[in-house]
Write a protein that holds these residues in place. Structure first.
Motif, short mmCIF file in Angstrom:
data_model
loop_
_atom_site.label_atom_id
_atom_site.label_comp_id
_atom_site.label_asym_id
_atom_site.label_seq_id
_atom_site.Cartn_x
_atom_site.Cartn_y
_atom_site.Cartn_z
N ILE A 276 -116.67 68.77 -106.93
CA ILE A 276 -116.37 68.35 -108.31
C ILE A 276 -115.13 69.04 -108.87
O ILE A 276 -114.26 68.38 -109.46
N PRO A 277 -114.97 70.38 -108.76
CA PRO A 277 -113.75 71.01 -109.30
C PRO A 277 -112.47 70.45 -108.71
O PRO A 277 -111.50 70.20 -109.44
N ALA A 278 -112.43 70.22 -107.39
CA ALA A 278 -111.24 69.66 -106.75
C ALA A 278 -110.97 68.25 -107.24
O ALA A 278 -109.80 67.86 -107.45
N ALA A 279 -112.03 67.47 -107.44
CA ALA A 279 -111.87 66.10 -107.94
C ALA A 279 -111.31 66.10 -109.36
O ALA A 279 -110.42 65.30 -109.69
N LEU A 280 -111.81 66.99 -110.20
CA LEU A 280 -111.30 67.08 -111.57
C LEU A 280 -109.84 67.53 -111.59
O LEU A 280 -109.04 67.05 -112.40
N GLU A 281 -109.51 68.46 -110.70
CA GLU A 281 -108.12 68.93 -110.62
C GLU A 281 -107.19 67.79 -110.23
O GLU A 281 -106.10 67.63 -110.82
N TRP A 282 -107.59 66.96 -109.25
CA TRP A 282 -106.78 65.81 -108.86
C TRP A 282 -106.68 64.82 -110.00
O TRP A 282 -105.60 64.23 -110.24
N LEU A 283 -107.78 64.62 -110.71
CA LEU A 283 -107.80 63.67 -111.81
C LEU A 283 -106.78 64.04 -112.89
O LEU A 283 -105.98 63.21 -113.34
N PHE A 284 -106.80 65.31 -113.30
CA PHE A 284 -105.89 65.75 -114.35
C PHE A 284 -104.44 65.78 -113.87
O PHE A 284 -103.51 65.67 -114.66
N ALA A 285 -104.24 65.93 -112.57
CA ALA A 285 -102.88 65.99 -112.03
C ALA A 285 -102.26 64.61 -111.86
O ALA A 285 -101.02 64.48 -111.88
N ASN A 286 -103.07 63.57 -111.72
CA ASN A 286 -102.54 62.25 -111.38
C ASN A 286 -102.76 61.17 -112.44
O ASN A 286 -102.12 60.11 -112.36
N MET A 287 -103.62 61.41 -113.40
CA MET A 287 -104.00 60.33 -114.31
C MET A 287 -103.31 60.39 -115.67
O MET A 287 -103.56 59.54 -116.52
N PHE A 288 -102.44 61.34 -115.91
CA PHE A 288 -101.69 61.37 -117.17
C PHE A 288 -100.51 60.41 -117.05
O PHE A 288 -99.80 60.40 -116.04
N PHE A 289 -100.30 59.60 -118.09
CA PHE A 289 -99.23 58.60 -118.02
C PHE A 289 -98.01 59.07 -118.81
O PHE A 289 -98.11 59.79 -119.80
N SER A 290 -96.84 58.64 -118.34
CA SER A 290 -95.56 59.03 -118.93
C SER A 290 -95.12 57.99 -119.96
O SER A 290 -95.78 56.96 -120.16
#
Length: 270
Positions: A51-65
């Motif tokens: 779960i922590p690794a999944a959340l880290e990936w989520l916050f790193a890739n799901m923010f839009f510019s």
């Protein structure tokens, strides 16, 4: 010596039995979880650790510019189409559901065979999942808005018929009998007693299904190539996670807004 209160003994015995039942249910649930993990070869411990690794990936890739945000009008346009399809399919299904519910309720049934036919049609429509309806209809109608409309219509129709039948059955039979005693015809009984008393609860069910169908319409759009579901699927397959994030956020906000409006309307009419 102090005498034991018989009532106190009974209460303690009841509490002890409840604790035993709760413990037994908890053990059964735990056993089912372990058994399901063994059958599916899923490790619950590894799942929790990931779960922590999944959340880290989520916050790193799901923010839009800002460049992604410039495509927001397209997202809102297709989201609006999805909302409209959900509303139209729900309200249309509600119209037919009222007719079938009146013929299917014990309180207002015209005759026995027609009552069971109404319930059977609704049961078949309700128990076929919306995804299955979409896959069946896409063969006949192709990938267009009509397919999504019909898939949502059939599922909504079956659910609302059952909900409306239960609502009508809960209506006051005394009012119906009183009108019949005065010589009122069947349509007059329906219009003057059944519909007015059942309408607020029916309207609440319609609002609930509109909320549900907006979520379902997104999934149907993945299969029919329409609405916001199509746009989500398009950018997901392109691995454009910024657009996926924007679309997901737009859907969540839309559902929350409609839920807020529905709750406000329910408070006003109930």
């Amino acid at each position: 010596m102090e005498k034991t209160n018989p009532q106190h003994v009974v209460d303690v015995d009841i509490i002890r039995k409840k604790h035993i039942r709760l413990s037994a249910v908890a053990l059964i649930i735990l056993a089912l979880i372990i058994l399901s993990g063994m059958v599916t070869e899923y490790d619950h411990i590894e799942g929790l650790i990931a779960i922590p690794a999944a959340l880290e990936w989520l916050f790193a890739n799901m923010f839009f510019s800002s460049s992604t945000l410039s495509r927001l009008p397209t997202v809102l346009n297709l989201l609006w189409q999805t909302v409209l399809i959900s509303v139209v399919s729900t309200t249309t299904a509600a119209f037919f559901a009222v007719i079938f519910a009146i013929t299917g309720s014990r309180l207002t049934a015209i005759n026995g065979p027609l009552m069971y036919i109404s319930k059977l049609v609704a049961s078949i429509s309700r128990n076929v999942p919306v995804v299955a309806w979409a896959l069946i209809l896409v063969i006949s109608f192709g990938t267009n808005a009509a397919t999504g409309f019909l898939a949502l219509f059939f599922t909504t129709f079956g659910f609302l018929v059952r909900a409306f039948i239960e609502t009508i059955d809960e209506a006051s039979s005394d009012t119906v009998e009183a009108l019949k005693a005065t010589g009122a015809t069947y349509p007059q009984v329906i219009a003057k007693a059944v519909i007015p008393e059942s309408m607020p609860q029916m309207f609440s069910w319609v609002l609930f299904m509109i909320e549900t169908n907006i979520r379902s319409a997104t999934l149907v759009g993945l299969l029919t190539g329409t609405g916001i579901g199509y746009l989500f699927d398009l950018y997901y397959k392109q691995l454009d996670y910024e657009m996926v994030s924007l679309i997901t956020l737009a859907i969540v906000i839309a559902v929350l807004l409609i839920e807020w409006v529905s709750n406000w309307i329910r408070r006003e009419i109930l």
